[in-house]
Design a protein around this motif. Structure first.
Motif, short mmCIF file in Angstrom:
data_model
loop_
_atom_site.label_atom_id
_atom_site.label_comp_id
_atom_site.label_asym_id
_atom_site.label_seq_id
_atom_site.Cartn_x
_atom_site.Cartn_y
_atom_site.Cartn_z
N GLN A 11 0.81 -1.21 0.00
CA GLN A 11 0.00 0.00 0.00
C GLN A 11 0.84 1.27 0.00
O GLN A 11 0.94 1.97 1.00
CB GLN A 11 -0.94 0.00 1.20
CG GLN A 11 -1.90 -1.16 1.26
CD GLN A 11 -2.87 -1.15 0.08
OE1 GLN A 11 -3.50 -0.15 -0.17
NE2 GLN A 11 -2.95 -2.25 -0.62
N GLY A 12 1.46 1.55 -1.14
CA GLY A 12 2.27 2.75 -1.21
C GLY A 12 2.59 3.16 -2.63
O GLY A 12 2.20 2.49 -3.59
N MET B 125 8.50 5.73 5.01
CA MET B 125 9.28 5.30 3.87
C MET B 125 9.72 3.86 4.11
O MET B 125 10.18 3.51 5.20
CB MET B 125 10.52 6.19 3.72
CG MET B 125 11.32 5.91 2.49
SD MET B 125 10.52 6.49 1.00
CE MET B 125 10.64 8.24 1.22
N ALA B 126 9.57 3.02 3.10
CA ALA B 126 10.01 1.63 3.19
C ALA B 126 10.97 1.35 2.05
O ALA B 126 10.79 1.83 0.93
CB ALA B 126 8.82 0.69 3.12
N LYS B 127 12.00 0.59 2.35
CA LYS B 127 12.98 0.17 1.35
C LYS B 127 12.86 -1.36 1.26
O LYS B 127 13.08 -2.05 2.24
CB LYS B 127 14.37 0.58 1.80
CG LYS B 127 15.46 0.32 0.80
CD LYS B 127 16.76 0.88 1.37
CE LYS B 127 17.92 0.70 0.46
NZ LYS B 127 19.16 1.25 1.05
N LEU B 128 12.48 -1.83 0.07
CA LEU B 128 12.28 -3.27 -0.13
C LEU B 128 13.33 -3.82 -1.06
O LEU B 128 13.64 -3.21 -2.09
CB LEU B 128 10.90 -3.53 -0.74
CG LEU B 128 9.68 -3.31 0.13
CD1 LEU B 128 9.36 -1.84 0.27
CD2 LEU B 128 8.50 -4.03 -0.45
N LYS B 129 13.87 -4.97 -0.70
CA LYS B 129 14.73 -5.73 -1.61
C LYS B 129 13.88 -6.86 -2.14
O LYS B 129 13.34 -7.66 -1.38
CB LYS B 129 15.96 -6.27 -0.89
CG LYS B 129 16.96 -5.19 -0.59
CD LYS B 129 18.35 -5.74 -0.57
CE LYS B 129 19.29 -4.60 -0.25
NZ LYS B 129 20.28 -4.41 -1.24
N LYS C 59 11.97 3.36 7.55
CA LYS C 59 12.67 4.44 8.21
C LYS C 59 12.20 4.55 9.66
O LYS C 59 11.00 4.51 9.94
CB LYS C 59 12.43 5.74 7.50
CG LYS C 59 13.33 6.86 7.96
CD LYS C 59 13.30 8.03 7.02
CE LYS C 59 14.31 9.05 7.49
NZ LYS C 59 14.65 9.98 6.46
N GLY C 60 13.17 4.60 10.58
CA GLY C 60 12.82 4.68 11.99
C GLY C 60 12.82 3.33 12.68
O GLY C 60 12.73 3.26 13.88
N GLU C 61 12.90 2.24 11.90
CA GLU C 61 12.96 0.89 12.51
C GLU C 61 14.41 0.43 12.55
O GLU C 61 15.24 0.83 11.76
CB GLU C 61 12.15 -0.09 11.69
CG GLU C 61 10.67 0.12 11.78
CD GLU C 61 9.90 -0.95 11.07
OE1 GLU C 61 8.67 -0.90 11.13
OE2 GLU C 61 10.49 -1.85 10.44
N HIS C 62 14.71 -0.44 13.46
CA HIS C 62 16.07 -0.96 13.59
C HIS C 62 16.14 -2.38 13.11
O HIS C 62 15.29 -3.13 13.15
CB HIS C 62 16.53 -0.91 15.06
CG HIS C 62 16.52 0.50 15.57
ND1 HIS C 62 17.52 1.39 15.27
CD2 HIS C 62 15.62 1.17 16.32
CE1 HIS C 62 17.24 2.56 15.85
NE2 HIS C 62 16.09 2.44 16.50
#
Length: 106
Positions: A57-58, A85-89, A103-106
């Protein structure tokens, strides 16, 4: 239009090389992706993007295509509906999301 051109035209547009406001990609990414697609080694980008946009959903903001340890990958930055913001591989061969980093998650 030949089947080859019908397949590559959406790839070129989706990579955003020419379209204003579309996701951006490096020119070398485009050439590597074109060759891999032509040789039947990867899924068409549009197919992968449809799946990612539906499942996460983005809106896609940036796409990178790379070969890492012999594996073709799409790295997709996505602005999700909640503003994160999500970064997907994503495995370019079968479309599986291999890793997600928000972003913001570890």
């Amino acid at each position: 239009m030949t089947a080859y051109r019908r397949t590559l035209a959406p790839l070129a547009l989706a990579l955003g090389v020419l379209a204003a406001g579309a996701p951006q990609a490096d020119e070398s990414d485009h050439e590597l992706a074109r060759q891999a697609l032509q040789q039947g080694q990867v899924l068409p980008l549009r197919q992968v993007l449809d799946k990612v946009e539906r499942e996460y959903q983005g809106q896609v903001l940036k796409i990178e295509f790379e070969r890492d340890d012999g594996r073709y990958l799409y790295e997709i930055r996505l602005l999700q509906a909640d503003g994160r913001m999500a970064k997907l591989k994503v495995d370019a061969v079968d479309g599986r999301v291999l890793k997600i980093k928000r972003k913001g998650e570890h």
